[in-house]
Design a protein around this motif. Structure first.
Motif, mmCIF file in Angstrom:
data_model
loop_
_atom_site.group_PDB
_atom_site.id
_atom_site.type_symbol
_atom_site.label_atom_id
_atom_site.label_comp_id
_atom_site.label_asym_id
_atom_site.label_seq_id
_atom_site.Cartn_x
_atom_site.Cartn_y
_atom_site.Cartn_z
ATOM 1 N N ALA A 158 42.403 30.945 45.696
ATOM 2 C CA ALA A 158 41.598 30.180 44.729
ATOM 3 C C ALA A 158 41.141 31.121 43.619
ATOM 4 O O ALA A 158 40.732 32.261 43.887
ATOM 5 C CB ALA A 158 40.392 29.551 45.412
ATOM 6 N N ARG A 159 41.215 30.657 42.394
ATOM 7 C CA ARG A 159 40.821 31.495 41.256
ATOM 8 C C ARG A 159 39.321 31.758 41.302
ATOM 9 O O ARG A 159 38.510 30.826 41.270
ATOM 10 C CB ARG A 159 41.190 30.801 39.950
ATOM 11 C CG ARG A 159 40.908 31.630 38.707
ATOM 12 C CD ARG A 159 41.554 30.993 37.494
ATOM 13 N NE ARG A 159 41.404 31.821 36.305
ATOM 14 C CZ ARG A 159 42.127 31.667 35.205
ATOM 15 N NH1 ARG A 159 43.035 30.712 35.150
ATOM 16 N NH2 ARG A 159 41.944 32.459 34.164
ATOM 17 N N PRO A 160 38.932 33.035 41.407
ATOM 18 C CA PRO A 160 37.495 33.342 41.486
ATOM 19 C C PRO A 160 36.818 33.184 40.127
ATOM 20 O O PRO A 160 37.475 33.294 39.081
ATOM 21 C CB PRO A 160 37.484 34.804 41.933
ATOM 22 C CG PRO A 160 38.772 35.363 41.414
ATOM 23 C CD PRO A 160 39.767 34.234 41.494
ATOM 24 N N PRO A 161 35.521 32.923 40.111
ATOM 25 C CA PRO A 161 34.810 32.812 38.827
ATOM 26 C C PRO A 161 34.786 34.156 38.112
ATOM 27 O O PRO A 161 34.771 35.214 38.757
ATOM 28 C CB PRO A 161 33.404 32.373 39.246
ATOM 29 C CG PRO A 161 33.257 32.838 40.662
ATOM 30 C CD PRO A 161 34.616 32.719 41.262
ATOM 31 N N GLU A 162 34.786 34.112 36.802
ATOM 32 C CA GLU A 162 34.755 35.354 36.029
ATOM 33 C C GLU A 162 33.411 36.046 36.216
ATOM 34 O O GLU A 162 32.368 35.406 36.332
ATOM 35 C CB GLU A 162 35.006 35.067 34.558
ATOM 36 C CG GLU A 162 36.412 34.548 34.282
ATOM 37 C CD GLU A 162 36.668 34.342 32.802
ATOM 38 O OE1 GLU A 162 35.684 34.397 32.025
ATOM 39 O OE2 GLU A 162 37.827 34.130 32.423
ATOM 40 N N SER A 163 33.455 37.378 36.240
ATOM 41 C CA SER A 163 32.232 38.154 36.438
ATOM 42 C C SER A 163 32.425 39.550 35.863
ATOM 43 O O SER A 163 33.531 39.923 35.448
ATOM 44 C CB SER A 163 31.884 38.248 37.937
ATOM 45 O OG SER A 163 32.918 38.932 38.636
ATOM 46 N N GLY A 164 31.354 40.339 35.839
ATOM 47 C CA GLY A 164 31.435 41.737 35.437
ATOM 48 C C GLY A 164 32.075 41.958 34.088
ATOM 49 O O GLY A 164 31.704 41.332 33.083
ATOM 50 N N TYR A 165 33.074 42.847 34.064
ATOM 51 C CA TYR A 165 33.725 43.211 32.795
ATOM 52 C C TYR A 165 34.409 42.016 32.149
ATOM 53 O O TYR A 165 34.590 41.978 30.928
ATOM 54 C CB TYR A 165 34.731 44.344 33.019
ATOM 55 C CG TYR A 165 35.999 43.919 33.734
ATOM 56 C CD1 TYR A 165 37.073 43.373 33.035
ATOM 57 C CD2 TYR A 165 36.125 44.058 35.111
ATOM 58 C CE1 TYR A 165 38.224 42.973 33.675
ATOM 59 C CE2 TYR A 165 37.271 43.668 35.773
ATOM 60 C CZ TYR A 165 38.319 43.130 35.048
ATOM 61 O OH TYR A 165 39.461 42.739 35.700
ATOM 62 N N GLN A 166 34.815 41.022 32.957
ATOM 63 C CA GLN A 166 35.468 39.844 32.391
ATOM 64 C C GLN A 166 34.542 39.091 31.438
ATOM 65 O O GLN A 166 35.000 38.555 30.424
ATOM 66 C CB GLN A 166 35.921 38.910 33.522
ATOM 67 C CG GLN A 166 36.986 39.503 34.422
ATOM 68 C CD GLN A 166 37.249 38.612 35.615
ATOM 69 O OE1 GLN A 166 36.348 38.341 36.413
ATOM 70 N NE2 GLN A 166 38.471 38.139 35.736
ATOM 71 N N PHE A 217 31.655 40.600 30.147
ATOM 72 C CA PHE A 217 31.126 41.563 29.181
ATOM 73 C C PHE A 217 32.127 41.866 28.061
ATOM 74 O O PHE A 217 31.765 41.944 26.887
ATOM 75 C CB PHE A 217 30.745 42.859 29.904
ATOM 76 C CG PHE A 217 30.081 43.880 29.034
ATOM 77 C CD1 PHE A 217 28.803 43.682 28.546
ATOM 78 C CD2 PHE A 217 30.743 45.059 28.701
ATOM 79 C CE1 PHE A 217 28.187 44.621 27.740
ATOM 80 C CE2 PHE A 217 30.132 46.013 27.894
ATOM 81 C CZ PHE A 217 28.847 45.793 27.418
ATOM 82 N N THR A 218 33.405 42.032 28.453
ATOM 83 C CA THR A 218 34.457 42.318 27.478
ATOM 84 C C THR A 218 35.670 41.452 27.795
ATOM 85 O O THR A 218 36.643 41.924 28.390
ATOM 86 C CB THR A 218 34.857 43.811 27.508
ATOM 87 O OG1 THR A 218 33.687 44.619 27.539
ATOM 88 C CG2 THR A 218 35.692 44.189 26.292
#
Length: 249
Positions: A143-151, A153-154
Motif C-alpha cells: 500500500a502506498r504510504p502517506p508522504e512524510s519527512g523530506y517528501q 519538505f522538498t
C-alpha cells in the motif's frame, strides 16, 4: 467514463511492467544457505571502487567482472546507476576507467559480449506512478504510504527519485532489481555518512530476494576488497536491518 477507463488501463499497464521487472529481480540463488555468485561478487567490487574513487582497484574489478561473465552493458548499467548515489564525477570517472579497460582488452584480442540492450519505458508511461511502485517493491510494502519527512519538505527531490531513479534508471532493464540493490548497497558501504540510506537499501535488497547469507557474503567481499572499517560499519547497519525485519514478523 472514457478518461476513467484510460486511467485504469494505464495503471494496470504500469503494474504489469513493475511485476515483470520484479520477476526478473529475483536472483538465481534462492536458498538461504547460498552465497553470491561470481558475477554478483564482482558487482560489489565494481560499485564500491567506483564510489570511493579507487580507479586502479576499479580497473582490476572491471577486468575480473568481465572474466566472471558480466556483459559490457551490465557493467555500463552499474556505472550509470552509480551517478544517482555517488554523483556524476565518480560515475564518469568509472566510465572512463571502463573505456580504458575495454580498449586494453580489445588490444589483446579479447571480445566481450555486449549483452542485453537497455530499454526505455513505453511512451505515455506515468513515471511518477511507475517509480512509486518500484519504491514500494523495494520497501516491501503493498500500500502506498502517506508522504512524510523530506517528501513534504522538498517534494522536488521526491519527484526526481520516483521519476528518474526508480523509473528512468530502474526501468532500463539489463540489470534486475537484486543486482541494482547489490550495487547500491556496496557503493553506500564504501562511502561515509550514508548509514541511513544503507539501512534502507540493505532492507530493499532483501525485499527483492537477496538472502541473509548473500548479505553476509557481500560484507565479506567488502572486507577483503575495500577494507575492514567499511565492512564493520556496514555490518552494524545490517544488524539493525535484521532487528527491524524480526520485529515485523
Amino acid at each position: 467514463m472514457k478518461m476513467k477507463m484510460a486511467s485504469m488501463l494505464a495503471s494496470a499497464a504500469i503494474a504489469l511492467l513493475c511485476m515483470v521487472h520484479f520477476a526478473k529481480a529475483q536472483p538465481m540463488n534462492t536458498a538461504q544457505e547460498q552465497t553470491l555468485d561470481a558475477r554478483q561478487e564482482k558487482i560489489v567490487a565494481i560499485a564500491a571502487f567506483t564510489a570511493n574513487g579507487d580507479l586502479p582497484g576499479l580497473k582490476t574489478a572491471l577486468n575480473e567482472g568481465l572474466d566472471a561473465g558480466l556483459t559490457v552493458n551490465e557493467i555500463k548499467e552499474i556505472l550509470i546507476q552509480m551517478y544517482a548515489y555517488t554523483g556524476f564525477p565518480r560515475s564518469l570517472n568509472g566510465i572512463h576507467a571502463f573505456m580504458d579497460v575495454m580498449a586494453e582488452r580489445e588490444g589483446k584480442g579479447i571480445s566481450d559480449p555486449a549483452g542485453e540492450v537497455p530499454a526505455a519505458l513505453p511512451a505515455g508511461t506515468d513515471r511518477d506512478e511507475y517509480g512509486e511502485r518500484v519504491r514500494m517493491t523495494l520497501s516491501g510494502v503493498t500500500a502506498r504510504p502517506p508522504e512524510s519527512g523530506y517528501q513534504l519538505f522538498t517534494p522536488g527531490i521526491d519527484t526526481f527519485l520516483k521519476e528518474h531513479l526508480f523509473a528512468d534508471i530502474f526501468g532500463r532493464g539489463v540489470l534486475d532489481y537484486a543486482s541494482r540493490e547489490i550495487a547500491t548497497v556496496s557503493a553506500l558501504a564504501a562511502l561515509s555518512g550514508t548509514e541511513g540510506q544503507l539501512l534502507f537499501h540493505m532492507g530493499a535488497a532483501m525485499n527483492v530476494g537477496v538472502t541473509e547469507s548473500q548479505m553476509k557474503n557481500l560484507l565479506s567481499v567488502l572486507n577483503g576488497k575495500i577494507g575492514p572499517k567499511e565492512a564493520e560499519t556496514a555490518g552494524k547497519v545490517y544488524a539493525r536491518v535484521l532487528e527491524n525485519r524480526a520485529k515485523k514478523r
